[in-house]
Design an enzyme around this catalytic site. Structure first.
Site, mmCIF file in Angstrom:
data_model
loop_
_atom_site.group_PDB
_atom_site.id
_atom_site.type_symbol
_atom_site.label_atom_id
_atom_site.label_comp_id
_atom_site.label_asym_id
_atom_site.label_seq_id
_atom_site.Cartn_x
_atom_site.Cartn_y
_atom_site.Cartn_z
ATOM 1 C CG PHE A 16 -1.519 1.217 1.678
ATOM 2 C CD1 PHE A 16 -2.117 2.094 0.786
ATOM 3 C CD2 PHE A 16 -1.484 1.543 3.022
ATOM 4 C CE1 PHE A 16 -2.662 3.289 1.226
ATOM 5 C CE2 PHE A 16 -2.038 2.720 3.484
ATOM 6 C CZ PHE A 16 -2.623 3.604 2.578
ATOM 7 C CB ILE A 17 3.108 2.805 2.497
ATOM 8 C CG1 ILE A 17 1.975 3.016 3.501
ATOM 9 C CG2 ILE A 17 4.089 3.969 2.555
ATOM 10 C CD1 ILE A 17 2.429 3.027 4.960
ATOM 11 C CG ASP A 36 6.697 -6.640 -2.197
ATOM 12 O OD1 ASP A 36 6.266 -7.673 -1.656
ATOM 13 O OD2 ASP A 36 6.213 -5.522 -1.987
ATOM 14 C CB THR A 40 1.455 -8.230 2.913
ATOM 15 O OG1 THR A 40 2.648 -7.438 2.918
ATOM 16 C CG2 THR A 40 1.485 -9.190 4.104
ATOM 17 N N GLY A 41 2.235 -7.697 -0.287
ATOM 18 C CA GLY A 41 2.122 -6.810 -1.439
ATOM 19 C C GLY A 41 1.376 -7.467 -2.577
ATOM 20 C CG ASP A 67 11.869 -12.946 2.777
ATOM 21 O OD1 ASP A 67 12.334 -12.275 3.717
ATOM 22 O OD2 ASP A 67 10.818 -13.605 2.873
ATOM 23 C CE1 TYR A 155 3.985 -3.897 12.574
ATOM 24 C CE2 TYR A 155 2.715 -2.390 13.941
ATOM 25 C CZ TYR A 155 3.409 -2.651 12.781
ATOM 26 O OH TYR A 155 3.548 -1.680 11.824
ATOM 27 C CE LYS A 159 6.860 -1.690 11.649
ATOM 28 N NZ LYS A 159 7.538 -1.387 10.376
ATOM 29 C CB VAL A 185 -0.954 4.818 7.020
ATOM 30 C CG1 VAL A 185 -0.833 5.469 5.649
ATOM 31 C CG2 VAL A 185 0.236 5.171 7.890
#
Length: 341
Positions: A16-17, A36, A40-41, A67, A155, A159, A185
């Protein structure tokens, strides 16, 4: 932003981003390498960018399918690159509670591989996507960069570890590493499907189908919902920071919106679309709060303003209008294609 001769790497380019960053850089005449693994992309996101920028600009893009957990893939991706925009991650608090090992491996091992490879290759700047989840159980809604609580999910741990790995890399190599803590976002191309879909695309999809979305908790909890154009802007500003710099900055709007208010606004925008008046009759369903969710979170933007010159470029209402229009158009196209089969 660094000059037009520079080559940029976007990890998670089909996400998405990442796809929004790709479109912006190609429109600006930059050369872009994308990495990528498509966990998930979506290749549809890349196809959409190609259609929007045209063949001449698209020719400046090179895709590497690989990866981040592979050092060889990272080394290949950073070769000849001047700036890295690191967006690849396994996101979602709920996902991390179900699959903690996968999330931690992807977000920490993948990131340290990338940071190390970038430093060894002489990359001048790396901008990486952190998250407001790192603030954990901070007692106040306003999030300021130096004040961190206890993480509430794997998660969040991943981060925070990414930020610490970046700081260690900077101390040992002096490569410029800038972290951006994204706040909720949303925007076009965000995935509305699956158990880990974000709230805005999921609710838009439900309203377009006149179905009742679910609000976890009482709906009074607030979030700093941030349109993807603001995220793109922050990445470009961070990429222009002086060589040798390091830091972490909030990226949001500085305004909080409750989930109840968000639902009302989305319902109004969807109901205003041609043929979607039934959306005005949709009511949200209540469900217990989810594990790992924080009560409220709002970005303090003082540091980002001072150090990056960041200001939001799209407000919530305009961003929601754009996003609703996007998903309505996608849904209309799919219905048309299905009708012709």
């Amino acid at each position: 932003m660094p000059g037009p001769s520079d080559t940029w790497l976007i990890t998670g380019v089909a996400g998405f981003i990442g796809s929004h960053l790709l479109e912006t850089l190609l429109r600006a005449g930059r050369h872009v390498v994308g990495l990528d693994n498509f966990s998930t992309g979506k290749k549809e996101n890349l196809s959409d960018v190609e259609a929007r920028v045209g063949a001449e600009r698209w020719a400046r893009f090179r895709l590497i399918e690989g990866d981040l957990r592979s050092p060889n893939a990272c080394e290949a991706a950073v070769r000849g690159v001047d700036v890295v925009l690191h967006q690849a991650a396994l996101s979602s608090v709920p996902r991390s509670l179900v699959h903690p090992v996968q999330v931690l491996e992807a977000n920490t091992i993948g990131s340290v591989n990338l940071f190390s490879s970038a430093a060894q290759a002489g990359v001048s700047r790396v901008v990486y996507a952190s998250s407001s989840s790192v603030y954990g159980d901070v007692s106040t809604a306003l999030r300021r960069e130096p004040v961190l609580g206890e993480p509430m999910s794997p998660y969040a741990v991943s981060k925070r570890a990414m930020e610490q790995l970046a700081a260690v890399t900077h101390r040992n190599t002096c490569i410029a590493l800038t972290g951006l803590r994204y706040f909720n976002v949303f925007g076009p191309r965000q995935n509305p499907d699956g158990p880990y879909a974000a709230v805005i695309p999921r609710w838009i999809r439900a309203l377009l189908d006149a179905e009742c979305p679910v609000i976890y908790g009482n709906g009074t909890q607030s979030r700093d919902f941030t349109h993807v154009d603001n995220i793109v802007r922050a990445n470009l500003l961070a990429a222009a920071r002086p060589a040798g710099s390091c830091g972490v900055f909030n990226v949001g709007t500085g305004h909080g919106t409750s989930l109840n208010a968000l639902f009302e606004t989305l319902r109004t925008h969807v109901a205003a679309l041609p043929g979607r008046a039934k959306a005005s009759e949709v009511r949200a369903l209540a469900a217990p709060p989810r594990a790992g969710d924080v009560a409220s979170a709002l970005a303090d933007l003082d540091l980002a303003r001072q150090e990056l010159g960041y200001e939001p470029v799209v407000n919530l209402d305009e961003g929601l209008r754009q996003t609703v229009s996007h998903f309505a158009g996608v849904r209309g196209t799919r219905n048309f294609l299905e009708a012709r089969r």
